[in-house]
Design a protein around this motif. Structure first.
Motif, PDB file in Angstrom:
ATOM      1  N   MET A 112       0.853  -1.194   0.000  1.00  0.00           N
ATOM      2  CA  MET A 112       0.000   0.000   0.000  1.00  0.00           C
ATOM      3  C   MET A 112       0.889   1.244   0.000  1.00  0.00           C
ATOM      4  SD  MET A 112      -2.677   1.245   2.921  1.00  0.00           S
ATOM      5  CE  MET A 112      -3.630  -0.277   2.790  1.00  0.00           C
ATOM      6  N   PRO A 113       0.740   2.146  -0.967  1.00  0.00           N
ATOM      7  CA  PRO A 113       1.562   3.351  -0.982  1.00  0.00           C
ATOM      8  C   PRO A 113       1.257   4.245   0.210  1.00  0.00           C
ATOM      9  CG  PRO A 113       0.470   2.983  -3.103  1.00  0.00           C
ATOM     10  CD  PRO A 113      -0.155   2.059  -2.102  1.00  0.00           C
ATOM     11  N   ALA A 114       2.264   5.024   0.622  1.00  0.00           N
ATOM     12  CA  ALA A 114       2.039   6.017   1.659  1.00  0.00           C
ATOM     13  C   ALA A 114       1.188   7.147   1.096  1.00  0.00           C
ATOM     14  CB  ALA A 114       3.380   6.555   2.147  1.00  0.00           C
ATOM     15  N   PRO A 115       0.448   7.855   1.936  1.00  0.00           N
ATOM     16  CA  PRO A 115      -0.336   9.003   1.453  1.00  0.00           C
ATOM     17  C   PRO A 115       0.573  10.020   0.762  1.00  0.00           C
ATOM     18  CG  PRO A 115      -0.935   8.432   3.706  1.00  0.00           C
ATOM     19  CD  PRO A 115       0.285   7.629   3.380  1.00  0.00           C
ATOM     20  N   LEU A 116       0.121  10.560  -0.364  1.00  0.00           N
ATOM     21  CA  LEU A 116       0.949  11.488  -1.128  1.00  0.00           C
ATOM     22  C   LEU A 116       0.077  12.404  -1.973  1.00  0.00           C
ATOM     23  CD1 LEU A 116       3.768  12.422  -2.071  1.00  0.00           C
ATOM     24  CD2 LEU A 116       3.644  10.676  -3.861  1.00  0.00           C
ATOM     25  N   MET A 117       0.334  13.697  -1.880  1.00  0.00           N
ATOM     26  CA  MET A 117      -0.366  14.690  -2.689  1.00  0.00           C
ATOM     27  C   MET A 117       0.101  14.612  -4.144  1.00  0.00           C
ATOM     28  SD  MET A 117      -0.335  18.829  -2.166  1.00  0.00           S
ATOM     29  CE  MET A 117      -1.431  18.724  -0.751  1.00  0.00           C
ATOM     30  N   LYS A 118      -0.817  14.798  -5.068  1.00  0.00           N
ATOM     31  CA  LYS A 118      -0.472  14.842  -6.487  1.00  0.00           C
ATOM     32  C   LYS A 118      -0.445  16.285  -6.970  1.00  0.00           C
ATOM     33  CE  LYS A 118      -2.593  10.398  -7.753  1.00  0.00           C
ATOM     34  NZ  LYS A 118      -3.605   9.738  -8.643  1.00  0.00           N
ATOM     35  N   ILE A 119       0.501  16.583  -7.862  1.00  0.00           N
ATOM     36  CA  ILE A 119       0.478  17.880  -8.528  1.00  0.00           C
ATOM     37  C   ILE A 119       0.646  17.644 -10.025  1.00  0.00           C
ATOM     38  CG2 ILE A 119       1.476  19.066  -6.531  1.00  0.00           C
ATOM     39  CD1 ILE A 119       4.041  19.412  -8.224  1.00  0.00           C
ATOM     40  N   GLU A 120       0.112  18.554 -10.800  1.00  0.00           N
ATOM     41  CA  GLU A 120       0.218  18.470 -12.253  1.00  0.00           C
ATOM     42  C   GLU A 120       1.512  19.146 -12.705  1.00  0.00           C
ATOM     43  OE1 GLU A 120      -1.799  16.771 -14.237  1.00  0.00           O
ATOM     44  OE2 GLU A 120      -2.894  16.152 -12.417  1.00  0.00           O
ATOM     45  N   THR A 121       2.235  18.488 -13.617  1.00  0.00           N
ATOM     46  CA  THR A 121       3.474  19.044 -14.150  1.00  0.00           C
ATOM     47  C   THR A 121       3.486  18.859 -15.663  1.00  0.00           C
ATOM     48  OG1 THR A 121       4.665  16.949 -13.851  1.00  0.00           O
ATOM     49  CG2 THR A 121       4.720  18.519 -12.026  1.00  0.00           C
ATOM     50  N   GLY A 127      12.770  13.399  -5.057  1.00  0.00           N
ATOM     51  CA  GLY A 127      12.532  13.254  -3.633  1.00  0.00           C
ATOM     52  C   GLY A 127      12.825  14.573  -2.949  1.00  0.00           C
ATOM     53  N   ILE A 128      12.898  14.574  -1.630  1.00  0.00           N
ATOM     54  CA  ILE A 128      13.060  15.830  -0.893  1.00  0.00           C
ATOM     55  C   ILE A 128      14.364  16.534  -1.246  1.00  0.00           C
ATOM     56  CG2 ILE A 128      14.135  14.800   1.155  1.00  0.00           C
ATOM     57  CD1 ILE A 128      11.445  17.573   1.150  1.00  0.00           C
ATOM     58  N   GLY A 176       8.146  12.669  -4.952  1.00  0.00           N
ATOM     59  CA  GLY A 176       8.126  12.297  -3.536  1.00  0.00           C
ATOM     60  C   GLY A 176       7.547  10.939  -3.243  1.00  0.00           C
ATOM     61  N   ALA A 177       7.376  10.076  -4.257  1.00  0.00           N
ATOM     62  CA  ALA A 177       6.624   8.837  -4.046  1.00  0.00           C
ATOM     63  C   ALA A 177       7.412   7.728  -3.368  1.00  0.00           C
ATOM     64  CB  ALA A 177       6.072   8.322  -5.376  1.00  0.00           C
ATOM     65  N   GLU A 178       8.732   7.878  -3.267  1.00  0.00           N
ATOM     66  CA  GLU A 178       9.493   6.828  -2.581  1.00  0.00           C
ATOM     67  C   GLU A 178       9.740   7.265  -1.139  1.00  0.00           C
ATOM     68  OE1 GLU A 178      11.170   4.453  -6.421  1.00  0.00           O
ATOM     69  OE2 GLU A 178      12.603   5.780  -5.453  1.00  0.00           O
ATOM     70  N   ALA A 216       5.216  17.692   1.414  1.00  0.00           N
ATOM     71  CA  ALA A 216       6.417  18.523   1.362  1.00  0.00           C
ATOM     72  C   ALA A 216       7.067  18.526  -0.016  1.00  0.00           C
ATOM     73  CB  ALA A 216       7.412  18.066   2.432  1.00  0.00           C
ATOM     74  N   ALA A 217       7.418  17.342  -0.539  1.00  0.00           N
ATOM     75  CA  ALA A 217       8.099  17.293  -1.836  1.00  0.00           C
ATOM     76  C   ALA A 217       7.238  17.854  -2.967  1.00  0.00           C
ATOM     77  CB  ALA A 217       8.567  15.873  -2.140  1.00  0.00           C
ATOM     78  N   PRO A 218       5.963  17.459  -3.092  1.00  0.00           N
ATOM     79  CA  PRO A 218       5.145  18.052  -4.159  1.00  0.00           C
ATOM     80  C   PRO A 218       5.018  19.566  -4.067  1.00  0.00           C
ATOM     81  CG  PRO A 218       4.104  16.064  -3.323  1.00  0.00           C
ATOM     82  CD  PRO A 218       5.240  16.369  -2.396  1.00  0.00           C
ATOM     83  N   MET A 219       4.874  20.093  -2.848  1.00  0.00           N
ATOM     84  CA  MET A 219       4.702  21.529  -2.710  1.00  0.00           C
ATOM     85  C   MET A 219       6.003  22.283  -2.997  1.00  0.00           C
ATOM     86  SD  MET A 219       1.551  22.412  -2.113  1.00  0.00           S
ATOM     87  CE  MET A 219       1.403  21.331  -3.559  1.00  0.00           C
TER      88      MET A 219
END
Length: 441
Positions: A1-10, A26-27, A52-54, A164-167
């Motif tokens: 199960m992946p950790a919670p993570l915000m998505k952003i469009e690029t 990543g960070i 930031g997905a890993e 953090a990483a997506p933002m």
């Protein structure tokens, strides 16, 4: 199960040229790209999967000075201020809070170790406060037991790994950088012995500067250019409890379990140091570098399975730049957590903190923590090919120092005065024996 993570469009495509290409979002990578873009460079940030997905979304979220290796402490101190500066500049909430970190213990040796570190750290200007038996018991009242002692680090805090990483990547875009997801970098090209381009699965980007911040993939990527970066990864299992528990500190560490309050009011739970070692061919090859670390930590490392071998992120193979690579076959490292570790962590947490007794498990996941032989990152612009900079091996405590790592990378790439000393982060420190060099904390 992946950790919670915000998505952003690029963007979906990269330009043909850039002043600098950062590989890995990543960070460390997003922070490097942010500071480079803020310095006015035309930056391209490449991510083979999602930002930031890993490991950058799979950690505790702690941003600490407390118990840092002396070599990392200046970077850690600077990073705390940089978290605040980046959030203010980008105009977003990175989830960073100076909530303070609480450490409790019944082990006299552990308490003395904290006290010894504290005597050193206070000379460096760090606010770290030893707690007496009564003070520790008062601060730990939510456990319903007495404690021998502890530490309170009031200026440390946490940030939100899910955003953090997506933002920060959105900050790269704000300052004119280009971010491309689902685009793997396959390797670099050189001209006259120096970096001249990055070859991606979607084409070639001409550039004189490349930053490799690929986390657990960095060693295999550099191997394609004949650079040896000793790196080993362990699989760590972690979980989140649903909101509902009240009266708990924002961040607590004990030998039994560590807990961190999440943005949704739930808590992240982990057992410090309880990890699995999934063997790979590169790990076996580099074992001589890691024997001191494994010898020190053998009590908390457990034999793993074949997940890392199958994912192939520590491959010894040389791949062709015009064909699919392991990074395209495995866009995101998403190993299965250890069910026994998850169950034991929940049991310990509910025993220690009665507020958790009726709180259900919300999610569980695992991640690969990449480490150097001495547990200190490599941040180095002199690794064998002019124009190639490495920022990897954050060794399980890199999330909190990510902004500082990125700033230091930008300093090295642009040639400006570095925010900290750099000698302790050089790659060539692994040329000799590693006995006696393992990070203490």
């Amino acid at each position: 199960m992946p950790a919670p993570l915000m998505k952003i469009e690029t963007q979906t495509t990269a330009p043909a040229t850039a002043d600098c290409v950062v590989i890995g979002a990543g960070i460390a990578g997003v922070s490097a790209a942010y500071w480079l873009a803020r310095a006015g460079l035309r930056v391209v940030l490449l991510e083979k999967g999602r930002i930031g997905a890993e490991q950058s979304s799979r950690n505790w979220g702690w941003c600490r000075q407390q118990n840092r290796d002396a070599r990392e402490l200046p970077l850690s101190t600077r990073s705390l201020a940089l978290w605040e500066e980046m959030a203010a500049d980008i105009g977003v909430d990175l989830g960073f809070r100076r909530c303070g970190l609480l450490y409790l213990s019944d082990d006299p040796a552990e308490i003395e170790g904290w006290a010894s570190w504290g005597r050193f750290a206070r000379d460096q200007g760090v606010d770290t406060q030893m707690l007496s038996r009564s003070e520790a018991t008062e601060r730990g009242a939510m456990t319903g037991k007495s404690w021998l002692g502890g530490v309170w680090s009031p200026t440390d805090g946490t940030a939100d790994p899910s955003r953090a990483a997506p933002m920060i990547a959105s900050g790269v875009i704000k300052h004119g950088g280009i971010v491309v997801q689902n685009c793997a970098a396959r390797g670099i090209e050189t001209s006259g012995g120096a970096v001249s381009a990055v070859v991606t699965e979607s084409g070639t980007i001409r550039t004189p500067q490349v930053v490799v911040s690929g986390g657990a993939w960095a060693g295999s990527f550099l191997q394609q250019s004949g650079i040896r970066f000793p790196q080993a990864s362990v699989r760590s299992s972690i979980l989140a409890l649903a909101p509902g528990a009240e009266g708990l500190p924002a961040a607590l560490h004990t030998a039994a379990v560590s807990v961190t309050r999440r943005a949704d009011g739930g808590y992240t739970l982990a057992t410090s140091g309880r990890s699995h070692l999934d063997p790979t061919l590169r790990m076996i090859r580099d074992m001589k570098y890691f024997l001191p670390m494994f010898a020190k930590r053998w009590r908390v490392l457990h034999p793993g399975g074949l997940q890392a071998w199958r994912a192939d992120f520590e491959t010894r193979r040389i791949w062709a730049l015009d064909r699919e690579t392991p990074m395209e076959r495995v866009r995101i490292l998403d190993p299965a957590p250890s069910e026994s570790v998850i169950a034991e962590t929940v049991r310990r947490a509910r025993k220690l903190l009665p507020a958790f007794k009726a709180t259900p498990v919300q999610a569980k996941w695992a991640g690969y923590i990449d480490s150097t032989p001495d547990g200190v990152p490599v941040i180095d612009a002199n690794i064998g090919i002019p124009g190639l900079t490495l920022a990897a091996g954050l060794s399980g405590h890199g999330f909190g120092i990510g902004p500082g790592v990125g700033h230091l990378v930008a300093d090295l790439v642009t040639g400006r005065t570095a925010i900290t000393e750099t000698a302790q982060y050089r790659l060539d420190r692994f040329g000799g024996s590693q006995w006696g060099k393992v990070s203490k904390f």
